[in-house]
Design a protein around this motif. Structure first.
Motif, PDB file in Angstrom:
ATOM      1  N   ALA A  23       0.834  -1.205   0.000  1.00 41.22           N
ATOM      2  CA  ALA A  23       0.000   0.000   0.000  1.00 41.22           C
ATOM      3  C   ALA A  23       0.869   1.254   0.000  1.00 41.22           C
ATOM      4  N   LYS A  24       1.918   1.243   0.811  1.00 44.00           N
ATOM      5  CA  LYS A  24       2.832   2.390   0.875  1.00 44.00           C
ATOM      6  C   LYS A  24       3.555   2.587  -0.454  1.00 44.00           C
ATOM      7  N   ARG A  25       3.970   1.481  -1.082  1.00 43.60           N
ATOM      8  CA  ARG A  25       4.658   1.576  -2.369  1.00 43.60           C
ATOM      9  C   ARG A  25       3.745   2.210  -3.417  1.00 43.60           C
ATOM     10  N   LEU A  26       2.478   1.791  -3.440  1.00 44.40           N
ATOM     11  CA  LEU A  26       1.528   2.317  -4.410  1.00 44.40           C
ATOM     12  C   LEU A  26       1.221   3.787  -4.163  1.00 44.40           C
ATOM     13  N   GLU A  27       1.090   4.154  -2.889  1.00 44.31           N
ATOM     14  CA  GLU A  27       0.833   5.557  -2.563  1.00 44.31           C
ATOM     15  C   GLU A  27       1.995   6.451  -2.994  1.00 44.31           C
ATOM     16  N   THR A  28       3.201   5.979  -2.753  1.00 48.61           N
ATOM     17  CA  THR A  28       4.389   6.739  -3.132  1.00 48.61           C
ATOM     18  C   THR A  28       4.431   6.980  -4.638  1.00 48.61           C
ATOM     19  N   ALA A  29       3.937   6.003  -5.412  1.00 46.68           N
ATOM     20  CA  ALA A  29       3.945   6.120  -6.870  1.00 46.68           C
ATOM     21  C   ALA A  29       2.835   7.036  -7.386  1.00 46.68           C
ATOM     22  N   GLY A  30       1.904   7.404  -6.512  1.00 43.23           N
ATOM     23  CA  GLY A  30       0.824   8.294  -6.936  1.00 43.23           C
ATOM     24  C   GLY A  30      -0.513   7.621  -7.119  1.00 43.23           C
ATOM     25  N   CYS A  31      -0.635   6.368  -6.701  1.00 45.04           N
ATOM     26  CA  CYS A  31      -1.921   5.672  -6.791  1.00 45.04           C
ATOM     27  C   CYS A  31      -2.852   6.156  -5.676  1.00 45.04           C
ATOM     28  N   HIS A  32      -4.133   6.112  -5.965  1.00 48.87           N
ATOM     29  CA  HIS A  32      -5.119   6.343  -4.910  1.00 48.87           C
ATOM     30  C   HIS A  32      -5.370   4.998  -4.238  1.00 48.87           C
ATOM     31  N   VAL A  33      -4.987   4.873  -2.979  1.00 48.31           N
ATOM     32  CA  VAL A  33      -5.073   3.593  -2.276  1.00 48.31           C
ATOM     33  C   VAL A  33      -6.194   3.638  -1.248  1.00 48.31           C
ATOM     34  N   ILE A  34      -7.048   2.619  -1.288  1.00 50.51           N
ATOM     35  CA  ILE A  34      -8.117   2.459  -0.304  1.00 50.51           C
ATOM     36  C   ILE A  34      -7.726   1.290   0.584  1.00 50.51           C
ATOM     37  N   TYR A  35      -7.801   1.468   1.904  1.00 46.51           N
ATOM     38  CA  TYR A  35      -7.376   0.440   2.854  1.00 46.51           C
ATOM     39  C   TYR A  35      -8.522  -0.485   3.273  1.00 46.51           C
ATOM     40  N   GLY A  36      -9.392  -0.863   2.378  1.00 47.17           N
ATOM     41  CA  GLY A  36     -10.492  -1.738   2.770  1.00 47.17           C
ATOM     42  C   GLY A  36     -11.612  -0.931   3.412  1.00 47.17           C
ATOM     43  N   LEU A  37     -12.713  -1.605   3.702  1.00 50.57           N
ATOM     44  CA  LEU A  37     -13.890  -0.942   4.251  1.00 50.57           C
ATOM     45  C   LEU A  37     -14.101  -1.344   5.702  1.00 50.57           C
ATOM     46  N   THR A  38     -14.581  -0.416   6.503  1.00 47.38           N
ATOM     47  CA  THR A  38     -14.829  -0.678   7.917  1.00 47.38           C
ATOM     48  C   THR A  38     -15.853  -1.800   8.087  1.00 47.38           C
ATOM     49  N   GLY A  39     -15.480  -2.801   8.838  1.00 45.33           N
ATOM     50  CA  GLY A  39     -16.394  -3.900   9.140  1.00 45.33           C
ATOM     51  C   GLY A  39     -16.494  -4.965   8.073  1.00 45.33           C
ATOM     52  N   LEU A  40     -15.870  -4.754   6.907  1.00 44.47           N
ATOM     53  CA  LEU A  40     -15.949  -5.709   5.808  1.00 44.47           C
ATOM     54  C   LEU A  40     -14.558  -5.975   5.252  1.00 44.47           C
ATOM     55  N   LYS A  41     -14.300  -7.231   4.868  1.00 46.52           N
ATOM     56  CA  LYS A  41     -13.092  -7.532   4.107  1.00 46.52           C
ATOM     57  C   LYS A  41     -13.447  -7.494   2.625  1.00 46.52           C
ATOM     58  N   THR A  42     -12.583  -6.892   1.841  1.00 49.62           N
ATOM     59  CA  THR A  42     -12.805  -6.882   0.393  1.00 49.62           C
ATOM     60  C   THR A  42     -12.058  -8.068  -0.199  1.00 49.62           C
TER      61      THR A  42
END
Length: 683
Positions: free
Chosen positions: A411-430
């Motif tokens: 996730a950190k690698r993708l954010e550093t590259a400029g991706c919009h990263v979503i860390y999953g949803l509260t209460g649910l696994k994606t």
């Protein structure tokens, strides 16, 4: 539906692990593959104790008195699970000692005790200890000024009792951890084509007197603990999900002790000291008649010069349909395309993202990631796409159990590259597997979609069986866009054309499909259900299948792991048959087929038939529309149901028996071998 109509979930899982153990014992499998199956059996048990047994133990400690669907109280579950787990451990070590180790020796691969080495080899072991092992060791003595140490989860240790000159009746306790940073098996120079290995703990044990110089050693024993690793995470109260998961990961290392594995010849005084310090009862003690933690058997798999002791390697097929076009988008635009891994190469999925990353016509890439490999080329391609100016959105599920740390790094690698990263949803696994590429073409915006039953993991794609679908169908594209908008905007998905999404529509869709077959058979129409899943646990689904069976619907289920449904019970499930296939590859694809009076419908999914998948995860069920692909999937189910080498059939009592050929003239079928053979012939 009465309690007697459900198999206990945990016992069903243990029976699955027993089927894995059977593969370790099966002489038809190559020797090094058998070792790998034994190691997987041990590793599976580790996770079972850390998660499932830990959860039940918590219920026992909390005085939880609710029965499970099979009618067992938590205390009863613990007792039955312990009994069966002890049996499996005994069988595992019997297999190791009397079959695997002896077979290795016949192949001139010898796992030796230090005392069996000749003087020159013993000197080599002594030098290895002196220069490599000793500097890493940290011996710990317990006395009034040094409390009992906090032992690391799954670490291998050596316990000692030392003579106490001041109080002879109260020996001193000491322990030393076998360093996990060093190789567990040490190769010792040997001649005459022999390969000799010694376990690291054996080398350490031989020199304990030099480590604890000045002390008289009374007795020693190898031991290992398994801790509660079932993460408790208050997502609702967490301001920062990433920080909350990092904190939970730290807690995992020091959860309460669930299991103690210890050398079977342990001195009773030493055992009593450990059980008291670790606060466990006898049920949690597993006396081991051999090397503790057979995970080390994985190491033998990579020993060079023994290819004849492994499965013949396969060369995954790169579908010709892609090779016939300059760009992968051209192939997908013409027709839907399926990949059946590991028989088909995972490379087209990587090519899809890499070409999208470099293509000036591509505007956006959106993807879900649940488990990815340690050095994922797919993640690097997504990062490159962002660096190339594409709009890249990635949902990285941080709560993927035991992959949390790995996913945080990605996730950190993708954010550093400029991706919009979503860390999953509260209460649910994606848990859904979906990849969307938005491309500007001459006739306007075109969306390309890849959907899969398995993870975007180039490593596991070599030994997990999964099915992926490439499509440019505009309805799938519209649904994919709506789904990603839901994931990024935290709203329920809008009306969808082709996809069914959990926890919103998927359960209802499956129940409707099952009940339609029930209605059809009652009206004299043709009805049948075939499903291939990893697990079948959900009570409502099982009861609905029972209703279908009672009405006369023919139901065939291929359930690799846990199955809580009891097949073959008169007047309830006598129209249901359940099979499990455990072989070279881990069966992971989910396929759902409904006869529908001849208007056959077939679906692929990321979801198993479990409450967590249907109610607490983002999952996708998607139809197969292309007639040729639909027939291909039906053939896949048929081949699986006719397996006579790796299939077992479930009886009403929860036991499995191997499926055999109907007669000696019948062709013996290994479904996994046949899949590869058929795919290779089509090229």
């Amino acid at each position: 539906m009465g309690e007697k109509m459900f198999i206990n979930r945990e016992l069903s899982w243990l029976e699955f692990n027993h089927r894995v153990l059977e593969e370790a014992c099966d002489k038809q499998n190559p020797l090094l593959e058998r070792l790998k199956f034994a190691a997987i059996t041990a590793s599976n048990l580790d996770e079972f104790f850390m998660i499932r047994v830990a959860s039940i133990r918590d219920k026992v400690l909390a005085g939880f008195l609710k029965k499970d669907p099979s009618g067992l109280l938590p205390t009863e579950e613990m007792e039955i699970i312990s009994h069966r787990a002890h049996q499996i451990m005994q069988q595992l070590y019997h297999c190791y000692t009397h079959a695997l180790k002896r077979s290795l020796k016949k192949e001139k691969i010898h796992l030796a005790n230090v005392k069996e080495l000749d003087p020159e080899q013993q000197n080599y072991a002594a030098q290895y200890f002196e220069h490599t092992v000793y500097p890493v060791l940290t011996p710990m003595l317990v006395d009034s000024s040094r409390p009992f140490p906090l032992l690391l989860n799954k670490s291998l240790n050596i316990a000692l009792l030392l003579a106490n000159p001041h109080e002879p009746q109260k020996p001193l306790f000491a322990t030393v951890q076998v360093p996990s940073v060093l190789k567990r098996i040490i190769e010792i120079p040997a001649s005459h084509g022999q390969k000799i290995f010694v376990l690291l703990e054996e080398i350490i044990k031989e020199r304990l007197s030099s480590i604890f110089s000045g002390h008289k050693i009374l007795t020693t024993a190898y031991y290992r603990i398994t801790r509660n690793a079932d993460l408790s995470l208050d997502e609702e109260g967490a301001e920062d999900l990433l920080a909350a998961i990092k904190q939970s990961l730290r807690q995992r290392k020091w959860g309460s002790v669930i299991r103690l594995e210890i050398e079977s010849s342990v001195d009773q005084r030493l055992l009593e000291r450990l059980t008291a310090e670790l606060e466990i009862d006898n049920m949690a003690v597993y006396k081991i008649p051999g090397p503790i933690d057979l995970n080390f058997l994985h190491c033998f798999y990579t020993v060079e010069g023994y290819d004849h002791l492994r499965y013949m390697p396969i060369d995954p097929v790169y579908p010709a349909v892609f090779s016939a076009h300059k760009e992968i988008f051209d192939a997908i635009r013409i027709q839907d395309i399926t990949l059946h891994h590991p028989y088909h190469s995972f490379q087209p999925v990587l090519d899809f993202v890499r070409q999208a990353a470099a293509d000036p016509q591509v505007l956006a890439i959106k993807q879900t990631l649940y488990r990815v490999s340690g050095s994922s080329p797919l993640v690097e391609a997504l990062a490159q796409a962002a660096e190339n100016g594409k709009q890249v959105t990635v949902l990285v599920e941080l709560k993927a159990r035991f992959d949390e740390e790995n996913n945080i790094q990605w996730a950190k690698r993708l954010e550093t590259a400029g991706c919009h990263v979503i860390y999953g949803l509260t209460g649910l696994k994606t848990h859904c597997k979906i990849l969307l590429v938005v491309r500007m073409e001459d006739d306007g915006i075109q969306r390309y979609v890849h959907l899969s039953t398995g993870n975007y993991n180039d490593a596991t794609a070599r030994y997990y069986t999964d099915i992926g679908l490439f499509t440019a169908n505009p309805y799938f594209g519209a649904d994919a866009s709506n789904l990603f908008n839901m994931l990024s905007g935290l709203s329920e998905p809008a009306e969808l054309y082709r996809l069914s999404v959990a926890p919103y529509h998927l359960r209802k869709k499956l129940l409707t499909l099952i009940r339609r077959e029930t209605t059809n058979v009652k009206q004299g129409k043709k009805a049948a259900i075939i499903a291939k899943v990893n697990s079948l646990v959900d009570r409502e689904i099982i009861e609905t299948l029972y209703d279908a069976s009672k009405a006369g619907v023919t139901i065939k289920l291929i359930v690799r792991g846990i199955c809580c449904l009891k097949p073959g019970v008169p007047n309830i499930s006598d129209n249901i048959q359940v099979y499990s296939i455990v072989g070279r590859y881990l069966e992971h694809s989910r396929i759902y087929y409904f006869l529908n009076d001849g208007n056959e419908e077939l679906f692929l999914s990321s979801a198993d038939l479990m409450e967590r998948n249907l109610d607490r995860r983002i999952e996708i069920l998607f139809p197969v529309d292309d007639p040729a692909i639909k027939q291909e999937m039906i053939t896949t189910l048929s081949i699986s149901l006719n397996d006579t080498q790796k299939a077992r059939k479930l009886a009403p009592d929860g036991q499995y028996t191997r499926v055999r050929k109907k007669n000696k003239h019948a062709v013996s079928i290994n479904s996994q071998d046949l899949f590869y053979e058929n795919i290779r012939k089509k090229q």
